[in-house]
Write a protein that holds these residues in place. Structure first.
Motif, PDB file in Angstrom:
ATOM      1  N   LYS A 115      -6.008   7.663   9.279  1.00 53.15           N
ATOM      2  CA  LYS A 115      -6.752   6.420   9.487  1.00 53.15           C
ATOM      3  C   LYS A 115      -8.239   6.756   9.528  1.00 53.15           C
ATOM      4  O   LYS A 115      -8.697   7.461  10.427  1.00 53.15           O
ATOM      5  CB  LYS A 115      -6.334   5.762  10.801  1.00 53.15           C
ATOM      6  N   TYR A 162     -12.230   2.492   9.517  1.00 56.98           N
ATOM      7  CA  TYR A 162     -11.210   1.625   8.910  1.00 56.98           C
ATOM      8  C   TYR A 162     -11.377   0.173   9.354  1.00 56.98           C
ATOM      9  O   TYR A 162     -11.529  -0.127  10.546  1.00 56.98           O
ATOM     10  CB  TYR A 162      -9.817   2.120   9.310  1.00 56.98           C
ATOM     11  N   LYS A 216      -8.690   6.047   1.380  1.00 61.80           N
ATOM     12  CA  LYS A 216      -7.880   6.397   2.553  1.00 61.80           C
ATOM     13  C   LYS A 216      -7.550   5.144   3.367  1.00 61.80           C
ATOM     14  O   LYS A 216      -6.428   5.005   3.880  1.00 61.80           O
ATOM     15  CB  LYS A 216      -8.631   7.422   3.422  1.00 61.80           C
ATOM     16  N   TYR A 226      -3.829   3.613   4.274  1.00 62.82           N
ATOM     17  CA  TYR A 226      -3.448   3.283   5.648  1.00 62.82           C
ATOM     18  C   TYR A 226      -3.041   1.818   5.746  1.00 62.82           C
ATOM     19  O   TYR A 226      -2.059   1.479   6.423  1.00 62.82           O
ATOM     20  CB  TYR A 226      -4.605   3.595   6.599  1.00 62.82           C
ATOM     21  N   HIS A 262       0.600   0.375   7.070  1.00 66.51           N
ATOM     22  CA  HIS A 262       0.662  -0.120   8.446  1.00 66.51           C
ATOM     23  C   HIS A 262       0.431  -1.625   8.621  1.00 66.51           C
ATOM     24  O   HIS A 262       0.868  -2.181   9.645  1.00 66.51           O
ATOM     25  CB  HIS A 262      -0.381   0.615   9.306  1.00 66.51           C
TER      26      HIS A 262
END
Length: 545
Positions: free
Chosen positions: A285, A289, A359, A363, A367
């Motif tokens: 994470k 983010y 990235k 993530y 999620h």
């Protein structure tokens, strides 16, 4: 104070403030660490030339060892010389039982692009893991006794010394100076070429420049699947312009179709993901983010899109070469425009911005409840490959610079050459892939919806030759430089030429030409083509249909 003590104090106090320059000399100086740099160096050594590879990178091979394992090879029959040797060595590696650590060979499936990944008849392997490719490049270095200076960055401001229309020497930021007879710029960015004052272009030419069809702005042209098929609002509150734009959408008008601009096709990282639980690292994470920046993707899913895993292309050992696919994916559209001309510091920022975006995307896919449950469940099977890019947190060490500067040299390849409408003079290699440009921008339509632009995929009827003139500058600009990566071509032609096998082919051909220029005491523009052709054919290069 005695003289010995005074001298000792001088050494201790003052010497650290002095920079001692180191000078190196070779027949051929190659700047870059790409696949083209390595094949060029091997060819130079084969022709009994002293050669130095001055690489800003620590890892050799560029994208070929940086994640692009499901390589865009096109027609394999036109890949010859050292490029074919590279793929042959990969074949030999995967013939060993020890190569199949995380997956049984019989479970791999042998899926490739157009042909099987493992071509037993021709003893070539076209699909591979990044670390295996890097090992092959390092074997080339070791076996040929190549001298490689790594992490040496060209001083782009004052580091190129010109004399009489030639590059006399280059200097790196560490203070090292490299003097040579002929220089080869094998970088993705064309930094040496630009610093030497050679003409180049960044962005898309207008169609009118070379009488092309597929250059310039292409609004409404959709040739892959990377566009928004449904009416998805561009605004924070759907349909309400006053609420502001969603993240990752440009407020600028896309431009008139066929017009030139300074936009570049998008960059991304080609991730090596693993499905083996013992070789998998959970998606990290990012510290910054923000799920809100992926709201467009949430809306794409809500509209019924189901193609998340279509470009999770299998490479050996239960890994993937994961590429961009769909309207909102790993391509960070519109965020690379200043990269070619940017300072090293700014390039690092751009690369980090791309890394954070990608990235964050992985993530989000893993999620966020806005992602369909079946997609999240499948994503849970993936992670970064633990045995790839081990010194960089398992993240690729090379961003996919699909296009940066392009030289304007002795001969400019255009879509007419690629599509077979012209006879190409003085061929030194071949290409075969489609005119392939990723999207260059994401904009708002007049109706307030979001759309992408720039995606092109036009297939040539057959493989095409690439002219020697694409490797050399105009005579009046520089007479001892060859450029096998940022070749002289239009944006649309470069979309086909820009494939890694072609770069290896052109790197080898450039070094052969450089060697002949040295032998004859000639400018690279005056190399005897028939002599060059003879050598290339002896080296098993494929030059024409």
């Amino acid at each position: 104070m005695n003289k010995t003590l005074i001298f000792s104090v001088f050494i201790f106090v003052f010497l650290p403030f002095f920079t001692f320059s180191q000078s190196y000399q070779a027949d051929i100086i190659i700047y870059g660490g790409t696949s083209a740099a390595v094949t060029a160096a091997v060819q130079a050594k084969n022709m009994n030339k002293s050669v130095l590879v001055v690489s800003p990178d620590n890892h050799l091979g560029g994208l070929s060892s940086g994640g692009l394992g499901y390589t865009d090879t096109g027609n394999k029959s036109v890949i010859g010389g050292l490029a074919r040797e590279f793929y042959h060595r990969l074949y030999l590696h995967y013939e060993q039982d020890s190569a199949w650590k995380w997956q049984k060979r019989e479970d791999y499936g042998n899926k490739g692009q157009g042909t099987p990944a493992i071509d037993g008849a021709n003893r070539t392997m076209w699909i591979f893991e990044p670390h295996v490719a890097e090992r092959v490049f390092e074997d080339f270095v070791k076996e040929n006794g190549l001298e490689v200076h790594r992490e040496e960055w060209l001083d782009r401001e004052k580091g190129v010394k010109m004399q009489g229309g030639k590059i006399e020497s280059i200097r790196t930021l560490s203070g090292k100076t490299y003097t040579g007879k002929v220089f080869i710029d094998a970088t993705y960015e064309g930094d040496l070429m630009a610093a030497a004052g050679v003409s180049y272009h960044v962005g898309r030419e207008a169609n009118a420049v070379y009488d092309e069809k597929w250059n310039g702005v292409q609004v409404g042209v959709f040739q892959h699947g990377h566009y928004f098929q449904d009416s998805i609002s561009a605004y924070l509150v759907p349909g309400d312009a006053s609420s502001g734009l969603l993240p990752e959408i440009s407020a600028k008008a896309p431009g008139k179709n066929g017009a030139g601009d300074q936009r570049l096709q998008a960059y991304n990282f080609r991730m090596a993901l693993s499905r083996n639980p013992d070789n998998r690292v959970p998606f990290p994470k990012p510290a910054n983010y923000d799920p809100a920046r992926y709201e467009l993707l949430a809306r794409v899913y809500k509209a019924g899109w189901t193609e998340t895993f279509d470009k999770y292309d299998p490479i050996p050992n239960l890994k993937t070469d994961t590429n961009n696919h769909g309207p909102f994916s790993t391509d960070y559209i519109g965020k690379n425009y200043d990269y070619p001309e940017a300072s090293y510091a700014r390039r690092r920022e751009i690369i980090k911005e791309h890394e954070d975006y990608q990235k964050g995307l992985m993530y989000f896919l893993s999620h966020d409840p806005a992602v369909p449950e079946d997609v999240r469940a499948e994503m849970a099977k993936y992670g970064l490959a633990k045995d790839e890019f081990v010194d960089n947190g398992n993240w690729p060490h090379q961003i996919y610079v699909r296009e940066a500067r392009r030289m304007v040299g002795e001969y400019v390849m255009t879509e007419h050459d690629v599509l077979g409408a012209k006879e190409v003079p003085k061929p030194v290699g071949m290409g075969s892939y489609s005119l392939d440009s990723h999207n260059t921008q994401r904009f708002i339509t007049p109706g307030g919806f979001v759309q992408n632009e720039g995606d092109i995929g036009v297939h040539p009827k057959q493989p095409y030759s690439i002219s020697y003139g694409t490797l050399i500058p105009k005579r009046e600009e520089c007479t001892n430089l060859l450029v096998p990566v940022c070749v002289s071509s239009s944006h649309t032609a470069f979309g086909s030429i820009r494939m890694e096998p072609v770069f290896m082919i052109l790197g080898q051909s450039a070094a052969a030409a450089a060697s002949l220029a040295i032998d004859g005491g000639k400018a690279v523009q005056d190399v005897d083509y028939e002599g060059l052709r003879k050598i290339l054919l002896e080296e098993k290069q494929i030059l024409e249909n």
